[in-house]
Design an enzyme around this catalytic site. Structure first.
Site, PDB file in Angstrom:
ATOM      1  N   ASP A 102      -2.405   6.709  12.748  1.00  0.00           N
ATOM      2  CA  ASP A 102      -3.074   6.281  12.747  1.00  0.00           C
ATOM      3  C   ASP A 102      -3.129   5.847  14.434  1.00  0.00           C
ATOM      4  O   ASP A 102      -4.563   5.322  15.124  1.00  0.00           O
ATOM      5  CB  ASP A 102      -2.927   4.677  11.738  1.00  0.00           C
ATOM      6  CG  ASP A 102      -0.892   4.561  12.668  1.00  0.00           C
ATOM      7  OD1 ASP A 102      -0.963   5.144  12.815  1.00  0.00           O
ATOM      8  OD2 ASP A 102      -0.766   3.301  11.913  1.00  0.00           O
ATOM      9  N   GLY A 111       8.941   0.521   2.823  1.00  0.00           N
ATOM     10  CA  GLY A 111       8.023   1.454   3.489  1.00  0.00           C
ATOM     11  C   GLY A 111       6.448   1.112   2.398  1.00  0.00           C
ATOM     12  O   GLY A 111       5.770   2.264   2.467  1.00  0.00           O
ATOM     13  N   ASP A 155      -1.878  -0.116   7.680  1.00  0.00           N
ATOM     14  CA  ASP A 155      -1.257  -1.620   6.304  1.00  0.00           C
ATOM     15  C   ASP A 155      -2.131  -3.069   6.075  1.00  0.00           C
ATOM     16  O   ASP A 155      -2.819  -3.364   5.490  1.00  0.00           O
ATOM     17  CB  ASP A 155      -0.018  -2.059   6.879  1.00  0.00           C
ATOM     18  CG  ASP A 155       0.964  -0.581   7.682  1.00  0.00           C
ATOM     19  OD1 ASP A 155       0.114   0.849   6.885  1.00  0.00           O
ATOM     20  OD2 ASP A 155       1.882  -0.975   7.531  1.00  0.00           O
ATOM     21  N   ARG A 197       1.555  -1.640  -0.201  1.00  0.00           N
ATOM     22  CA  ARG A 197      -0.338  -0.024  -0.048  1.00  0.00           C
ATOM     23  C   ARG A 197       0.569   1.196   0.567  1.00  0.00           C
ATOM     24  O   ARG A 197       1.797   1.263   0.467  1.00  0.00           O
ATOM     25  CB  ARG A 197      -1.173  -0.311   1.240  1.00  0.00           C
ATOM     26  CG  ARG A 197      -0.057  -0.111   2.476  1.00  0.00           C
ATOM     27  CD  ARG A 197      -0.266   1.573   3.122  1.00  0.00           C
ATOM     28  NE  ARG A 197       1.365   1.302   4.354  1.00  0.00           N
ATOM     29  CZ  ARG A 197       1.762   1.610   4.398  1.00  0.00           C
ATOM     30  NH1 ARG A 197       2.838   1.950   3.202  1.00  0.00           N
ATOM     31  NH2 ARG A 197       3.032   1.927   5.647  1.00  0.00           N
ATOM     32  N   SER A 239       4.808  -1.503   2.958  1.00  0.00           N
ATOM     33  CA  SER A 239       3.872  -2.980   3.576  1.00  0.00           C
ATOM     34  C   SER A 239       3.845  -4.003   3.251  1.00  0.00           C
ATOM     35  O   SER A 239       3.361  -5.092   3.253  1.00  0.00           O
ATOM     36  CB  SER A 239       2.942  -2.191   3.732  1.00  0.00           C
ATOM     37  OG  SER A 239       2.400  -2.801   4.806  1.00  0.00           O
ATOM     38  N   SER A 240       5.107  -4.702   2.697  1.00  0.00           N
ATOM     39  CA  SER A 240       5.460  -5.834   2.192  1.00  0.00           C
ATOM     40  C   SER A 240       5.359  -6.769   3.444  1.00  0.00           C
ATOM     41  O   SER A 240       4.694  -7.345   3.466  1.00  0.00           O
ATOM     42  CB  SER A 240       7.061  -6.453   1.719  1.00  0.00           C
ATOM     43  OG  SER A 240       7.983  -5.529   3.049  1.00  0.00           O
ATOM     44  N   GLU A 284      -0.617  10.856   7.947  1.00  0.00           N
ATOM     45  CA  GLU A 284      -0.203  10.173   8.171  1.00  0.00           C
ATOM     46  C   GLU A 284       0.741  10.340   9.694  1.00  0.00           C
ATOM     47  O   GLU A 284       0.840  11.337  10.066  1.00  0.00           O
ATOM     48  CB  GLU A 284       1.415  10.170   7.104  1.00  0.00           C
ATOM     49  CG  GLU A 284       2.814   9.502   7.585  1.00  0.00           C
ATOM     50  CD  GLU A 284       1.928   8.707   6.109  1.00  0.00           C
ATOM     51  OE1 GLU A 284       1.888   7.388   7.108  1.00  0.00           O
ATOM     52  OE2 GLU A 284       1.963   8.570   5.083  1.00  0.00           O
ATOM     53  N   HIS A 285       0.820   9.656  10.015  1.00  0.00           N
ATOM     54  CA  HIS A 285       1.391   8.833  12.329  1.00  0.00           C
ATOM     55  C   HIS A 285       0.002   9.424  13.107  1.00  0.00           C
ATOM     56  O   HIS A 285       0.038  10.749  13.329  1.00  0.00           O
ATOM     57  CB  HIS A 285       2.752   9.697  12.294  1.00  0.00           C
ATOM     58  CG  HIS A 285       3.993   9.431  11.808  1.00  0.00           C
ATOM     59  ND1 HIS A 285       4.549   8.522  12.494  1.00  0.00           N
ATOM     60  CD2 HIS A 285       4.899   9.726  10.532  1.00  0.00           C
ATOM     61  CE1 HIS A 285       5.251   8.314  12.030  1.00  0.00           C
ATOM     62  NE2 HIS A 285       5.762   9.125  10.928  1.00  0.00           N
TER      63      HIS A 285
HETATM   64  P1  ADP Z   1       7.757  -2.732   4.883  1.00  0.00           P
HETATM   65  O1  ADP Z   1       6.262  -3.318   5.282  1.00  0.00           O
HETATM   66  O2  ADP Z   1       7.211  -1.330   4.946  1.00  0.00           O
HETATM   67  O3  ADP Z   1       8.131  -3.631   3.527  1.00  0.00           O
HETATM   68  P2  ADP Z   1       9.004  -3.866   7.238  1.00  0.00           P
HETATM   69  O4  ADP Z   1      10.454  -3.692   8.040  1.00  0.00           O
HETATM   70  O5  ADP Z   1       7.357  -3.577   7.878  1.00  0.00           O
HETATM   71  O6  ADP Z   1       8.770  -3.217   6.079  1.00  0.00           O
HETATM   72  O7  ADP Z   1       8.371  -5.516   7.045  1.00  0.00           O
HETATM   73  C1  ADP Z   1       9.716  -5.906   6.139  1.00  0.00           C
HETATM   74  C2  ADP Z   1      10.393  -7.836   6.021  1.00  0.00           C
HETATM   75  O8  ADP Z   1       8.699  -8.381   6.296  1.00  0.00           O
HETATM   76  C3  ADP Z   1      11.394  -8.500   5.937  1.00  0.00           C
HETATM   77  O9  ADP Z   1      12.267  -8.007   6.346  1.00  0.00           O
HETATM   78  C4  ADP Z   1      11.050  -9.950   5.665  1.00  0.00           C
HETATM   79  O10 ADP Z   1      10.873 -10.155   7.109  1.00  0.00           O
HETATM   80  C5  ADP Z   1       9.325  -9.352   5.517  1.00  0.00           C
HETATM   81  N1  ADP Z   1       8.795 -10.009   4.559  1.00  0.00           N
HETATM   82  C6  ADP Z   1       7.789  -9.267   3.507  1.00  0.00           C
HETATM   83  N2  ADP Z   1       7.461  -9.994   2.292  1.00  0.00           N
HETATM   84  C7  ADP Z   1       8.647 -10.999   2.437  1.00  0.00           C
HETATM   85  C8  ADP Z   1       8.584 -11.348   1.811  1.00  0.00           C
HETATM   86  N3  ADP Z   1       8.016 -12.497   0.332  1.00  0.00           N
HETATM   87  N4  ADP Z   1       9.509 -13.267   2.059  1.00  0.00           N
HETATM   88  C9  ADP Z   1       9.976 -13.504   2.630  1.00  0.00           C
HETATM   89  N5  ADP Z   1       9.945 -11.864   3.776  1.00  0.00           N
HETATM   90  C10 ADP Z   1       8.814 -10.659   3.979  1.00  0.00           C
HETATM   91 MG    MG Z   2       6.223  -2.977   7.392  1.00  0.00          MG
END
Ligand code: ADP
Ligand code: MG
Length: 389
Positions: A38, A125, A179, A29, A127-128, A35-36
Site C-alpha cells: 500500500d 492485526g 484499512d 478486515r 484493524s480494530s 501485503e506491504h
Molecule cells: P489493530 O488495528 O490491528 O487492532 P492497532 O494497534 O492499530 O491494532 O489498534 C488498536 C488500538 O485501537 C487499541 O489499542 C485501542 O487504542 C484502539 N481501539 C480499537 N477498537 C477500540 C474499541 N472498541 N474501544 C477502545 N479502543 C479501541
Molecule cells: Mg490498526
C-alpha cells in the site's frame, strides 16, 4: 454483524441515561493478498470481516463530545469550543483525530454522546483501529445531520482519508489507506481490489458459499513491530529512488533483475523484490478469483507468505507454524500471514466443509509448539460500514 445492537443500545441507556438516537457499524478486515504494497502505491485485496465496531449515539445540548468504549475503562472527551488535542486515554486519540479531520473538512459537529462496542480483537492485526475510526466518523456525521455515503454529504473515500489521517496524526501510526478504505467501502461477498495510488476500487466477487477464510490469531506482537514497519517503508523509498522511479509500483521484475548490485544494497533488493512480486501476485490473484480458481489463488497466498518471510523479513515462527499446519490440512487452498507481520494473524482459504477440522488441527499444532491455543474463527467477506438505525 456480530456485536449485538440490542446490547449496545441497552448499555448506551445505562451509561448516558437516555436512549440512543442512531447507530452505525464499521468492520475490521483481513487482507487476502497484497501485503506491504500500500505505501508503495501498489494494489491490495482486502475483505471486510464479520467482526465490527458499533457506535450508538445521541446528541447533547452542549458543545461536548463524549466517547465511551465498552473495551476501555476511561472515557474520552472533546470540547468543541476549543482546539482538539491528543491526550489520555490513548484510545480516545483515534476518535479525536477523526473529530479534528471532520472539523477541518467543514462539518459542523454537534455535541454528542457515543458508546462504542467492538468485537475486532484490539491490536490483533484485524484493524480494530480503522473500524473504531470509521464508526466514530459515521456516528459524528449522522449526529451532525451530514451522513457519509449514498445521500450523505461526504464522499466515502474522503471519510476513509480523514480516518487515515487521524491514525497518522493523533495515534502516531503511519498506516496506508487500505484499512480505512475497506472499512468504508467493503461489500458483502466481494473482495476489494484497491489501487493505493489513486484510490480506485474494483469489487471482485468472492461469494462462493463453499469457501471460507479462517483467521488464526497468534496473539503476539513482537517488539520489532513498530520500528520494523517504518524501516521497511524507508528501505522501499530508498530502493525506488535508486531505481529512478517514484514508487516501487513503477518498476517491474525485469528492471529489478537488471539493477546492478552497486545500485541497491542487498536488503533494498530483497524488499523491492517482495513489493514488485507481491503487486504482480495480487493482480494475478484477482484473475484467479474471477475465474473461481481457488487453487491458483491459494498458491499465490503461499508464495506471498514465503516472500514476506524471506525477502521482507516480517514473519515470525508463530505465523510460519500456522501456515505450515494449514498446508497439511484437507480442503485448504492456501495460507499466509496477513497485516504488517511480526505477529498478528494468519489467514487460511479453505473449503467450508473442511473448515472446522482445519481450525482444530491448526490450533492443536500451535498449542504443541507454543503451549497455548490461538483463537481461530471463520469469516466470509462482510459488508462495509453502514447505518443501523
Ligand atoms: P489493530 O488495528 O490491528 O487492532 P492497532 O494497534 O492499530 O491494532 O489498534 C488498536 C488500538 O485501537 C487499541 O489499542 C485501542 O487504542 C484502539 N481501539 C480499537 N477498537 C477500540 C474499541 N472498541 N474501544 C477502545 N479502543 C479501541
Ligand atoms: Mg490498526
Amino acid at each position: 454483524m456480530s456485536v449485538k445492537l440490542q446490547d449496545v443500545k441497552r448499555q448506551f441507556a445505562a451509561v448516558f441515561g437516555r436512549e440512543g438516537l442512531g447507530a452505525v457499524r464499521a468492520p475490521g478486515r483481513v487482507n487476502l493478498i497484497g501485503e506491504h504494497t500500500d505505501y508503495n502505491d501498489g494494489f491490495v485485496l482486502p475483505i471486510a470481516i464479520e467482526r465490527d465496531t458499533v457506535a450508538v449515539w445521541a446528541r447533547r445540548e452542549d458543545r461536548t463530545l463524549r466517547f465511551v468504549s465498552r473495551e476501555a475503562k476511561e472515557s474520552a472527551v472533546v470540547d468543541l469550543a476549543g482546539p482538539v488535542e491528543k491526550g489520555e486515554p490513548k484510545w480516545g486519540n483515534y476518535c479525536k483525530g477523526v473529530v479534528a479531520g471532520l472539523l477541518k473538512a467543514g462539518v459542523e459537529l454537534q455535541g454528542t454522546d457515543i458508546l462504542l462496542a467492538g468485537d475486532v480483537p484490539l491490536g490483533g492485526g484485524l484493524s480494530s483501529s480503522a473500524s473504531l475510526e470509521v464508526a466514530t466518523g459515521l456516528a459524528l456525521l449522522a449526529a451532525a445531520g451530514a451522513g457519509a455515503g449514498v445521500g450523505g454529504k461526504m464522499e466515502p473515500y474522503a471519510l476513509a482519508k480523514i480516518c487515515q489521517k487521524a491514525e497518522h496524526e493523533f495515534a502516531g501510526a503511519p498506516c496506508g489507506i487500505m484499512d480505512q478504505a475497506v472499512a468504508v467501502l467493503g461489500q458483502a461477498g466481494r473482495a476489494m481490489l484497491l489501487d493505493c495510488r489513486d484510490g480506485t476500487v474494483r469489487q471482485i466477487p468472492f461469494d462462493d458459499p463453499e469457501v471460507v477464510v479462517l483467521v488464526a490469531d497468534t496473539q503476539v506482537k513482537h517488539a520489532i513491530s513498530d520500528g520494523g514497519y517504518a524501516a521497511r517503508r524507508d528501505q522501499c523509498y530508498a530502493a525506488a529512488k535508486k531505481l529512478g522511479v517514484k514508487m516501487l509500483r513503477d518498476t517491474d521484475a525485469a528492471a529489478l533483475a537488471g539493477a546492478p548490485g552497486k545500485q541497491l544494497n542487498a536488503v533494498e533488493l530483497k524488499r523491492a523484490r517482495h513489493v514488485v512480486g507481491e503487486i504482480d501476485r495480487t493482480l494475478r490473484a484477482v484473475g484467479a478469483l474471477e475465474a473461481g480458481d481457488y487453487r491458483a489463488f491459494g498458491e499465490l497466498m503461499y508464495a506471498s507468505h514465503i516472500s514476506l518471510r524471506d525477502d521482507y523479513d516480517v514473519s515470525c515462527e508463530e505465523l510460519d507454524a500456522i501456515v505450515a499446519s494449514a498446508r497439511e490440512c484437507a480442503g485448504v487452498y492456501g495460507a499466509r500471514m496477513t497485516g504488517g507481520g511480526f505477529g498478528g494473524c494468519a489467514i487460511v482459504l479453505v473449503r467450508q466443509e473442511n473448515a472446522d477440522a482445519a481450525a482444530g488441527t491448526i490450533a492443536g499444532n500451535f498449542e504443541k509448539l507454543f503451549n497455548r491455543r490461538p483463537p481461530v474463527f471463520a469469516t466470509r467477506a462482510a459488508a462495509g460500514a453502514e447505518t443501523l438505525f
